[in-house]
Design a protein around this motif. Structure first.
Motif, PDB file in Angstrom:
ATOM      1  N   LEU A 224      30.864  30.329  44.562  1.00  0.00           N
ATOM      2  CA  LEU A 224      30.188  30.056  43.859  1.00  0.00           C
ATOM      3  C   LEU A 224      29.642  30.898  42.891  1.00  0.00           C
ATOM      4  N   LEU A 225      30.502  30.390  41.422  1.00  0.00           N
ATOM      5  CA  LEU A 225      30.044  30.811  39.994  1.00  0.00           C
ATOM      6  C   LEU A 225      29.233  31.077  39.790  1.00  0.00           C
ATOM      7  N   LYS A 226      28.337  31.752  38.641  1.00  0.00           N
ATOM      8  CA  LYS A 226      27.189  31.242  37.988  1.00  0.00           C
ATOM      9  C   LYS A 226      27.616  30.772  37.095  1.00  0.00           C
ATOM     10  N   LYS A 227      26.584  29.206  36.427  1.00  0.00           N
ATOM     11  CA  LYS A 227      25.962  29.041  35.260  1.00  0.00           C
ATOM     12  C   LYS A 227      26.587  29.699  33.956  1.00  0.00           C
ATOM     13  N   GLY A 228      27.974  29.107  33.520  1.00  0.00           N
ATOM     14  CA  GLY A 228      28.426  29.325  32.109  1.00  0.00           C
ATOM     15  C   GLY A 228      29.520  31.126  32.450  1.00  0.00           C
ATOM     16  N   THR A 229      29.899  30.832  33.753  1.00  0.00           N
ATOM     17  CA  THR A 229      31.116  32.249  34.548  1.00  0.00           C
ATOM     18  C   THR A 229      32.476  31.459  34.065  1.00  0.00           C
ATOM     19  N   ASN A 230      32.894  32.217  33.246  1.00  0.00           N
ATOM     20  CA  ASN A 230      34.618  32.188  32.816  1.00  0.00           C
ATOM     21  C   ASN A 230      35.393  32.676  33.830  1.00  0.00           C
ATOM     22  N   PRO A 231      35.587  31.632  34.817  1.00  0.00           N
ATOM     23  CA  PRO A 231      36.858  32.277  36.015  1.00  0.00           C
ATOM     24  C   PRO A 231      37.646  33.368  35.596  1.00  0.00           C
ATOM     25  N   LYS A 232      38.498  33.016  34.270  1.00  0.00           N
ATOM     26  CA  LYS A 232      39.739  33.823  34.077  1.00  0.00           C
ATOM     27  C   LYS A 232      38.850  35.108  33.845  1.00  0.00           C
ATOM     28  N   SER A 233      37.833  35.420  33.491  1.00  0.00           N
ATOM     29  CA  SER A 233      37.735  36.483  33.189  1.00  0.00           C
ATOM     30  C   SER A 233      37.413  38.040  34.230  1.00  0.00           C
ATOM     31  N   LEU A 234      36.796  36.393  34.901  1.00  0.00           N
ATOM     32  CA  LEU A 234      36.108  37.240  36.199  1.00  0.00           C
ATOM     33  C   LEU A 234      37.660  38.055  37.348  1.00  0.00           C
ATOM     34  N   GLU A 235      38.585  37.032  36.637  1.00  0.00           N
ATOM     35  CA  GLU A 235      40.034  37.410  37.680  1.00  0.00           C
ATOM     36  C   GLU A 235      40.510  38.115  36.912  1.00  0.00           C
ATOM     37  N   LYS A 236      40.389  38.950  35.665  1.00  0.00           N
ATOM     38  CA  LYS A 236      41.057  40.035  35.398  1.00  0.00           C
ATOM     39  C   LYS A 236      39.812  41.554  35.659  1.00  0.00           C
ATOM     40  N   LYS A 237      39.112  41.313  35.997  1.00  0.00           N
ATOM     41  CA  LYS A 237      38.245  42.263  36.726  1.00  0.00           C
ATOM     42  C   LYS A 237      38.381  42.804  38.285  1.00  0.00           C
ATOM     43  N   PHE A 238      39.392  41.331  38.809  1.00  0.00           N
ATOM     44  CA  PHE A 238      39.840  42.079  40.381  1.00  0.00           C
ATOM     45  C   PHE A 238      40.615  43.540  40.819  1.00  0.00           C
ATOM     46  N   PRO A 239      41.418  43.151  39.566  1.00  0.00           N
ATOM     47  CA  PRO A 239      42.934  44.832  39.750  1.00  0.00           C
ATOM     48  C   PRO A 239      41.576  45.830  39.917  1.00  0.00           C
ATOM     49  N   ALA A 240      41.405  45.975  39.265  1.00  0.00           N
ATOM     50  CA  ALA A 240      40.332  47.466  39.097  1.00  0.00           C
ATOM     51  C   ALA A 240      39.727  47.477  40.117  1.00  0.00           C
ATOM     52  N   PHE A 241      38.708  46.718  40.409  1.00  0.00           N
ATOM     53  CA  PHE A 241      37.996  46.559  41.690  1.00  0.00           C
ATOM     54  C   PHE A 241      39.013  46.872  43.205  1.00  0.00           C
ATOM     55  N   LEU A 242      39.728  46.064  43.445  1.00  0.00           N
ATOM     56  CA  LEU A 242      40.714  46.098  44.567  1.00  0.00           C
ATOM     57  C   LEU A 242      41.037  47.365  44.896  1.00  0.00           C
ATOM     58  N   GLU A 243      41.278  48.029  43.571  1.00  0.00           N
ATOM     59  CA  GLU A 243      41.761  49.924  42.820  1.00  0.00           C
ATOM     60  C   GLU A 243      40.934  50.558  43.798  1.00  0.00           C
ATOM     61  N   ALA A 244      39.499  50.147  43.249  1.00  0.00           N
ATOM     62  CA  ALA A 244      38.796  51.685  43.660  1.00  0.00           C
ATOM     63  C   ALA A 244      38.320  51.575  45.016  1.00  0.00           C
ATOM     64  N   ARG A 245      38.372  50.122  45.676  1.00  0.00           N
ATOM     65  CA  ARG A 245      38.384  50.248  47.544  1.00  0.00           C
ATOM     66  C   ARG A 245      38.755  50.057  48.296  1.00  0.00           C
ATOM     67  N   ASN A 246      40.414  49.712  47.328  1.00  0.00           N
ATOM     68  CA  ASN A 246      40.963  49.529  48.780  1.00  0.00           C
ATOM     69  C   ASN A 246      42.362  50.592  48.374  1.00  0.00           C
ATOM     70  N   GLY A 247      42.653  50.935  47.091  1.00  0.00           N
ATOM     71  CA  GLY A 247      43.871  52.068  46.348  1.00  0.00           C
ATOM     72  C   GLY A 247      44.676  52.569  47.400  1.00  0.00           C
ATOM     73  N   PRO A 248      43.774  53.497  47.486  1.00  0.00           N
ATOM     74  CA  PRO A 248      45.019  54.353  49.279  1.00  0.00           C
ATOM     75  C   PRO A 248      45.573  53.892  50.298  1.00  0.00           C
ATOM     76  N   GLU A 249      44.361  52.217  51.090  1.00  0.00           N
ATOM     77  CA  GLU A 249      45.425  51.923  51.838  1.00  0.00           C
ATOM     78  C   GLU A 249      46.724  51.204  51.133  1.00  0.00           C
ATOM     79  N   MET A 250      46.080  49.884  49.863  1.00  0.00           N
ATOM     80  CA  MET A 250      47.191  49.943  49.443  1.00  0.00           C
ATOM     81  C   MET A 250      48.763  51.050  49.252  1.00  0.00           C
ATOM     82  N   LYS A 251      48.163  51.705  48.892  1.00  0.00           N
ATOM     83  CA  LYS A 251      50.249  52.459  48.678  1.00  0.00           C
ATOM     84  C   LYS A 251      51.131  52.683  49.831  1.00  0.00           C
ATOM     85  N   ARG A 252      49.760  52.521  51.488  1.00  0.00           N
ATOM     86  CA  ARG A 252      50.330  53.542  51.950  1.00  0.00           C
ATOM     87  C   ARG A 252      50.494  52.664  52.949  1.00  0.00           C
ATOM     88  N   ASN A 253      50.349  51.208  52.773  1.00  0.00           N
ATOM     89  CA  ASN A 253      50.698  50.032  53.396  1.00  0.00           C
ATOM     90  C   ASN A 253      52.241  49.892  52.283  1.00  0.00           C
TER      91      ASN A 253
END
Length: 793
Positions: A224-253
């Motif tokens: 549930l996004l807050k009012k006025g949030t652009n979902p496409k803009s939020l989507e663009k932030k996800f790759p860096a988020f995943l890399e920061a949280r799970n980068g080594p495991e993604m590379k390993r697997n």
């Protein structure tokens, strides 16, 4: 004046009873069909519209890229939603939903609740499912909490208050408190369940590390996004988020997820994630087009018959003009008559719709409406449509008739002009083009459904009963006890059966180059009897055997699709190669011929099979066709002896597998019925035109008969004109319908071909329908006494 208009209108309608009946009934049937289709389309489009925050609620989906494929998952890993909530201030709340089959017990009452859901505590914040009892803020907060639907609560507690009551869940008999009762979830919700269990039960008791597992997938997630949030803009932030949280495991697997946000209102009709598509926006468009076609054909009939009859009233117009009638008065008269006809059809439509609605609900497979007066707005739209059709259909003849010159028409019968004839012929071509296109579509839809039901699936699904033991400790003893029952041919156990769900497994398989290649393979856990029971064909190596002790720990069987994925030109070359999968290592011992373990709408995917008795919960029983009822009773008796704490429930594999095509089967029925309606309405119009054409040529027919024309010659004379129009319609309909149906078939990975004879058959059927429709009037005119014919003028 107005009274006089009505009097003249009803006199004319009564004078031409056949034409009036055809006009009214054709329009009534068409409007009824359109109204029912409109209800269906509105219902399909209304999914998840009950949620007030639907415009800012999104499902999180995931594309997982591996070295061999891209997996289109219906949800992210378990760790994503809670970490997204803490990372991004744009996210107001999240909820994860996991469907399950949970055992509930209350004293002697026990049910295996197949439509159970586990959900996070924000479930009632994100979704507007109404709580009748309980606090939506806290109902799912504590572990071992459950919220029942109103119907499910009555099943356990009757009319007593369930709040605070305790039931036992799962085979471990965990005490669970009822913290809420919600109104039954409506039909037009893609989030469905009879009860909701607290997700904290899983994250705090069953698997405390679940919220930090980035490689574990299994739940659907909504943000549930807050009012006025652009979902496409939020989507663009996800790759860096995943890399920061799970980068080594993604590379390993070597598994790289990409997150996307699907609008809640798009999930039901437009999402195809992980094969979970339940609705089909293409079918909605098709039915909308069919409704428009049906109404259009009825309007064509109405205009055709009205303009055809206009010449009959030329003398009336001349006399009325001579005595002082103004052009506007005459126009109003004829438009009024047309509208009266449409309003009569409107009233009949209401009656017919009320009668047909229960049958239509059954045909659609869901309750799209409980009554036609449920929404007065739709009836008002129907009323406006009826008035609009009346105005449109009456306008042309009204303007033509009111413009007649009195001194011309009073000299004799007014002759219909070339433009009027061409208009009527053009409209007939249009309606038969639509009818032929619908006949072609009906044949192709039927052939595709028949193809899906009769295609060799590569395994045996006939007379196979499946029972889910849900991991009960007595499951192996139950299986062995069935072997002594008469008419039980064989018994096997597995984690999955064709047509059911199965997990994807992180795997490393030796490829043609000798390297361990990472892939996500579908996985079946099976026992030694599984491959033989389902009559799967081993085309290389061997199947599992108790003669080899290592088969329980170090053996794997692949299907052909998996062999091709790893680059082997032949199945034989894959035998003996290494594998690593979920902590197991060993060798591939055999390859089975590809079989359809999913719908024919999907390509056969790579599959692996392993012996793993502890994970095999499904018991598959191959029965003799003789005395199934007695055999079922014997099986149930064994169940009650060995697994008394669980209710006995079973299904047959052929019916279970065919459930995947339930929506297509409904589509076929609806398409067929409405196509037949469209064709019948076309025939009504053709019958009316044939009758009028015959009446217009009554004197000509009499003269021809006096001059020696035969009955067959007269029939041919009256029929050939309509045959030509049908042939023109056929030539137009073939390319149009071919293009449209080819696009429809693209949704199926395995499909029938559009053979030339399908189009030829549709043309022949349309021609036969046209000839049968006009032949009655033609034969009647051909055998009439020529003396009576010559007296008509």
């Amino acid at each position: 004046m107005l009274k006089n208009y009505f009097k003249i209108a009803f006199r004319n309608l009564w004078k031409h009873k056949v034409f009036s009946f055809i006009n009214i009934m054709g329009l009534t049937v068409a409007m009824t069909a359109c109204f029912l289709i409109f209800l269906y389309v509105q219902f399909e489009l209304s999914y998840d519209s009950m949620h007030t925050k639907a415009d800012r609620t999104y499902r999180v989906v995931c594309d997982i890229k591996t070295p061999t494929e891209v997996i289109n998952a219906a949800g992210p890993s378990w760790a994503v939603p809670p970490n997204v909530k803490s990372e991004f201030p744009e996210v107001e709340s999240f909820v994860r939903i996991a469907s399950d089959n949970v055992l509930f017990r209350k004293g002697d009452i026990k049910f295996q609740e197949e439509n159970s859901m586990w959900a996070d505590s924000a479930f009632f914040k994100v979704f507007d499912f109404k709580l009748l009892k309980g606090n939506p803020e806290t109902a799912l907060k504590e572990p071992l909490s459950v919220v029942f639907s109103e119907t499910t609560a009555k099943k356990y507690f009757g009319n007593s208050d369930p709040i605070g009551q305790t039931l036992l869940i799962t085979g471990d008999a965990l005490p669970t408190k009822v913290t809420g009762v919600m109104k039954d979830i409506p039909e037009n919700s893609q989030v469905k369940g009879d009860l909701v269990l607290s997700m904290s039960t899983i994250t705090q008791k069953f698997n405390q590390k679940l919220d930090s597992q980035w490689g574990n997938y299994g739940a659907q997630a909504y943000l549930l996004l807050k009012k006025g949030t652009n979902p496409k803009s939020l989507e663009k932030k996800f790759p860096a988020f995943l890399e920061a949280r799970n980068g080594p495991e993604m590379k390993r697997n070597q598994m790289y997820p990409t997150l996307f946000l699907e609008p809640l209102r798009d999930v039901y009709l437009r999402s195809t994630r992980n094969g979970t598509k339940t609705g089909n926006v293409t079918n909605v468009y098709i039915f909308s087009i069919i409704a428009a076609f049906i109404l259009f054909i009825a309007c064509i009939n109405f205009i055709n018959l009205t303009t055809a009859r206009s010449a009959e009233r030329a003398r009336e117009v001349g006399i009325r003009k001579v005595v002082g009638a103004a052009k506007g008065q005459l126009t109003l008269q004829f438009i009024g008559e047309s509208v009266i006809l449409c309003l009569v059809a409107f009233l009949l439509t209401i009656i017919l719709s009320a009668i047909m609605l229960p049958f239509f609900n059954d045909l659609a497979g869901k309750t799209i409406s409980t009554g036609i007066f449920q929404n007065g707005r739709y009836l008002f739209l129907l009323f406006l449509s009826a008035v609009g059709i009346g105005l449109l259909a009456g306008l042309y003849p009204a303007l033509v008739l009111s413009s007649f010159k009195p001194f011309v028409v009073l000299k004799g019968r007014f002759a219909t002009g070339t433009r009027g004839i061409l208009l009527r012929k053009g409209l007939v071509v249009v309606q038969f083009t639509i009818s032929i296109a619908l006949i072609i579509g009906t044949i192709i839809v039927y052939r595709q459904m028949n193809y899906m039901h009769t295609r060799d699936l590569g395994f045996n699904k006939d007379q196979v009963m499946v029972i889910n033991t849900n991991g009960d400790s007595a499951k192996n003893a139950f299986k062995e006890s069935l072997k002594g029952i008469t008419h039980v041919k064989s018994v096997a156990m597995s984690s999955s059966v064709p047509g059911g769900g199965n997990p994807g497994a992180y795997s490393e398989i030796e490829n043609i180059k000798g390297d361990l290649q990472i892939a996500n393979l579908d996985l079946y856990f099976v026992d030694f009897d599984y491959i033989n029971q389902f009559k799967m064909k081993v085309i290389a190596g061997r199947g599992f055997s108790k003669s080899f002790g290592t088969d329980t720990t170090q053996a794997m069987v692949l299907n052909e699709a998996a062999v091709k994925m790893f680059g082997y030109p032949s199945p034989q070359q894959a035998v003996g190669r290494r594998f690593k999968q979920w902590g197991r290592e060993g060798k591939i011992i055999g390859v089975v011929k590809d079989f359809h373990f999913r719908s024919l709408q999907q390509n056969i995917k790579p599959l692996s099979m392993r012996i793993e008795p502890g994970r095999c919960d499904l018991v598959s029983i191959h029965l003799d066709a003789a005395n199934v009822a007695a055999t079922t009773a014997a099986i149930e008796n064994k169940w009650k002896q060995l697994i008394p704490n669980r209710p006995f429930s079973y299904y047959f594999l052929d019916e279970f597998f065919d459930r995947q095509y339930r929506s297509e089967a409904r589509f076929e029925k609806l398409f067929f019925n409405f196509s037949i309606l469209a064709i019948l309405i076309s025939c009504l119009g053709l019958l009316g035109l044939a009758s009028y054409s015959t009446m217009q040529r009554t004197k000509e027919i009499g003269i021809r008969k006096v001059m020696g024309a035969s009955v067959q010659g007269i029939i041919n004379l009256l029929s050939i004109e309509f045959v030509k129009l049908v042939i023109i319609s056929f030539l137009v309909a073939v390319p149009v319908s071919g293009y449209l149906m080819n696009n429809w078939l693209k949704d199926f990975a395995y499909k029938t071909n559009m053979a030339w004879w399908v189009f030829a058959l549709a043309g022949v059927v349309a021609l036969m329908i046209a000839l049968l429709t006009v032949s009655y009037q033609a034969i009647k005119a051909a055998i009439a006494n020529p003396v009576k014919s010559l007296r008509t003028e």
